[in-house]
Write a protein that holds these residues in place. Sequence first.
Motif, PDB file in Angstrom:
ATOM      1  N   ALA A  52     -39.298 -71.357  24.978  1.00 28.25           N
ATOM      2  CA  ALA A  52     -38.513 -70.735  26.060  1.00 28.25           C
ATOM      3  C   ALA A  52     -39.241 -69.591  26.744  1.00 28.25           C
ATOM      4  CB  ALA A  52     -37.175 -70.244  25.508  1.00 28.25           C
ATOM      5  N   HIS A  53     -40.261 -69.015  26.096  1.00 23.05           N
ATOM      6  CA  HIS A  53     -40.995 -67.909  26.725  1.00 23.05           C
ATOM      7  C   HIS A  53     -41.684 -68.356  28.011  1.00 23.05           C
ATOM      8  CE1 HIS A  53     -43.910 -69.981  24.156  1.00 23.05           C
ATOM      9  NE2 HIS A  53     -44.818 -69.598  25.023  1.00 23.05           N
ATOM     10  N   THR A  54     -41.930 -69.666  28.136  1.00 24.66           N
ATOM     11  CA  THR A  54     -42.581 -70.162  29.356  1.00 24.66           C
ATOM     12  C   THR A  54     -41.653 -70.116  30.560  1.00 24.66           C
ATOM     13  OG1 THR A  54     -41.975 -72.470  28.939  1.00 24.66           O
ATOM     14  CG2 THR A  54     -44.041 -71.689  27.976  1.00 24.66           C
ATOM     15  N   LEU A  55     -40.363 -69.872  30.338  1.00 20.98           N
ATOM     16  CA  LEU A  55     -39.421 -69.768  31.450  1.00 20.98           C
ATOM     17  C   LEU A  55     -39.457 -68.393  32.092  1.00 20.98           C
ATOM     18  CD1 LEU A  55     -36.204 -71.435  29.974  1.00 20.98           C
ATOM     19  CD2 LEU A  55     -38.097 -72.513  31.189  1.00 20.98           C
ATOM     20  N   ALA A  56     -39.913 -67.395  31.342  1.00 21.77           N
ATOM     21  CA  ALA A  56     -39.900 -66.022  31.852  1.00 21.77           C
ATOM     22  C   ALA A  56     -40.773 -65.921  33.090  1.00 21.77           C
ATOM     23  CB  ALA A  56     -40.389 -65.060  30.774  1.00 21.77           C
ATOM     24  N   PRO A  57     -40.288 -65.305  34.155  1.00 19.01           N
ATOM     25  CA  PRO A  57     -41.090 -65.151  35.374  1.00 19.01           C
ATOM     26  C   PRO A  57     -42.362 -64.362  35.093  1.00 19.01           C
ATOM     27  CG  PRO A  57     -38.792 -64.583  35.773  1.00 19.01           C
ATOM     28  CD  PRO A  57     -38.952 -64.722  34.299  1.00 19.01           C
ATOM     29  N   ALA A  58     -43.431 -64.710  35.780  1.00 16.26           N
ATOM     30  CA  ALA A  58     -44.688 -63.983  35.626  1.00 16.26           C
ATOM     31  C   ALA A  58     -44.525 -62.571  36.147  1.00 16.26           C
ATOM     32  CB  ALA A  58     -45.807 -64.703  36.382  1.00 16.26           C
ATOM     33  N   SER A  59     -45.035 -61.596  35.390  1.00 19.35           N
ATOM     34  CA  SER A  59     -44.865 -60.206  35.789  1.00 19.35           C
ATOM     35  C   SER A  59     -46.101 -59.408  35.443  1.00 19.35           C
ATOM     36  CB  SER A  59     -43.651 -59.594  35.096  1.00 19.35           C
ATOM     37  OG  SER A  59     -43.516 -58.225  35.411  1.00 19.35           O
ATOM     38  N   THR A  60     -46.422 -58.449  36.298  1.00 15.82           N
ATOM     39  CA  THR A  60     -47.535 -57.533  36.030  1.00 15.82           C
ATOM     40  C   THR A  60     -47.082 -56.084  36.154  1.00 15.82           C
ATOM     41  OG1 THR A  60     -48.199 -57.657  38.355  1.00 15.82           O
ATOM     42  CG2 THR A  60     -49.284 -59.166  36.830  1.00 15.82           C
ATOM     43  N   THR A  89     -42.994 -67.150  20.330  1.00 15.78           N
ATOM     44  CA  THR A  89     -43.940 -66.302  21.055  1.00 15.78           C
ATOM     45  C   THR A  89     -43.225 -65.096  21.637  1.00 15.78           C
ATOM     46  OG1 THR A  89     -45.241 -68.249  21.657  1.00 15.78           O
ATOM     47  CG2 THR A  89     -45.633 -66.243  22.926  1.00 15.78           C
ATOM     48  N   PRO A  90     -43.705 -63.891  21.362  1.00 20.07           N
ATOM     49  CA  PRO A  90     -43.069 -62.695  21.943  1.00 20.07           C
ATOM     50  C   PRO A  90     -43.146 -62.723  23.464  1.00 20.07           C
ATOM     51  CG  PRO A  90     -44.640 -62.103  20.207  1.00 20.07           C
ATOM     52  CD  PRO A  90     -44.856 -63.560  20.517  1.00 20.07           C
ATOM     53  N   HIS A  91     -42.186 -62.062  24.117  1.00 22.06           N
ATOM     54  CA  HIS A  91     -42.241 -62.005  25.574  1.00 22.06           C
ATOM     55  C   HIS A  91     -43.385 -61.076  26.000  1.00 22.06           C
ATOM     56  CE1 HIS A  91     -40.557 -57.945  26.333  1.00 22.06           C
ATOM     57  NE2 HIS A  91     -39.861 -58.141  25.235  1.00 22.06           N
ATOM     58  N   ASN A  92     -43.695 -61.083  27.286  1.00 19.70           N
ATOM     59  CA  ASN A  92     -44.904 -60.406  27.767  1.00 19.70           C
ATOM     60  C   ASN A  92     -44.800 -58.889  27.812  1.00 19.70           C
ATOM     61  OD1 ASN A  92     -43.285 -59.934  30.016  1.00 19.70           O
ATOM     62  ND2 ASN A  92     -44.198 -61.596  31.209  1.00 19.70           N
ATOM     63  N   GLY A  93     -43.640 -58.340  27.446  1.00 22.84           N
ATOM     64  CA  GLY A  93     -43.517 -56.888  27.372  1.00 22.84           C
ATOM     65  C   GLY A  93     -42.974 -56.231  28.629  1.00 22.84           C
ATOM     66  N   TYR A  94     -42.836 -56.999  29.712  1.00 21.96           N
ATOM     67  CA  TYR A  94     -42.337 -56.436  30.956  1.00 21.96           C
ATOM     68  C   TYR A  94     -40.822 -56.609  31.038  1.00 21.96           C
ATOM     69  CZ  TYR A  94     -47.213 -56.256  32.422  1.00 21.96           C
ATOM     70  OH  TYR A  94     -48.543 -55.988  32.506  1.00 21.96           O
ATOM     71  N   THR A  99     -35.655 -59.468  31.117  1.00 23.17           N
ATOM     72  CA  THR A  99     -34.253 -59.485  31.530  1.00 23.17           C
ATOM     73  C   THR A  99     -33.936 -60.710  32.398  1.00 23.17           C
ATOM     74  OG1 THR A  99     -34.810 -58.024  33.399  1.00 23.17           O
ATOM     75  CG2 THR A  99     -33.933 -56.989  31.402  1.00 23.17           C
ATOM     76  N   ALA A 100     -34.927 -61.199  33.139  1.00 25.77           N
ATOM     77  CA  ALA A 100     -34.726 -62.420  33.922  1.00 25.77           C
ATOM     78  C   ALA A 100     -34.515 -63.609  32.981  1.00 25.77           C
ATOM     79  CB  ALA A 100     -35.929 -62.669  34.832  1.00 25.77           C
TER      80      ALA A 100
END
Length: 321
Positions: A52-60, A89-94, A99-100
Amino acid sequence: IRVNSWTHFPRLITSIDYIKRESPMRLLKQVLPPGGEPSFPREIDMLIVDEAHTLAPASTGKYAVDSQRTRAIRVLAPHCEHKLFLTATPHNGYQESFTALLELLDNQRFARGIVPDPKQLQAIMIRRLKSEIVEWDGTHRFPQRQLKEIIVPYTKEEKSIHKALKDYTDLRKKYSKSKQEKYAVEFVMKLIKKRLFSSPASFAKTIHKHVDTLKKEPEKKKSKKDFQLQILRHQLEQLNEEDFGNDLSYEESTEEALEFASSLFCRLSDEEKELLDTIEKWASKAARKPDSKAEQLIEWLNTHIRSDNKWSNERVVIFTE
């Protein structure tokens, strides 16, 4: 093949990359209520998403950009009575990205960009560590993890190349003029740095490709600059989203993106040419032998894992980045 799969089968297993395509998404929308508004009872009883982590929008940073995967699940999720998102897999930290993802799971409890309530988060999120999983007699099912840091004494030559690459990166950013060139420089330099920390052979291959592209005569591009930027962004989006069958396919796609991005660079200054020449010569020489990191790793394995020329039964996972 002549029927709509979404209406023909009660249970379906599919990849997200299949759903996000135009034709499958069009057929899926035929099943959902008109206008996209959810109805009651929901059309789908349960949605289970693995990785499911692949659903998280890309963020920088502060802003997160929805990927095609995110948009596809955003269409489907409101029409599912129950949702189960699974990932190791942990989320990217953003925060914006995380939250998305939570909003996709439950838009009544969470909203994009809003710090989640810890109590609400605890109510819907289950986190199980391997260290918490035990057998009936209380013994741990998985070996206890022991993290050991290996200090790598890099040579003066290796340190000088790191500095040369940093100087080259700073100059490229300084001389970048257009929006698409700055975007291309960001991607190319991050990739080259990543390959430098990977292995000498990988770094040499990447830097040679970059140099060869820069040596080509710049073509008179008919496409507008905004269109060039759109092409590059599309290539990078594919690298992040596509499920590549093997490493070779991924490398080929990465090289294509690298070549296109490098072609957007303006002409190099004399200082940049000198730095790049030094870097390329070192890469050609270093690719034929292990670097300090590999040598240190081999020494550590021989010292700590081997005994009397026999390997121990320890399981070792090595993180090199």
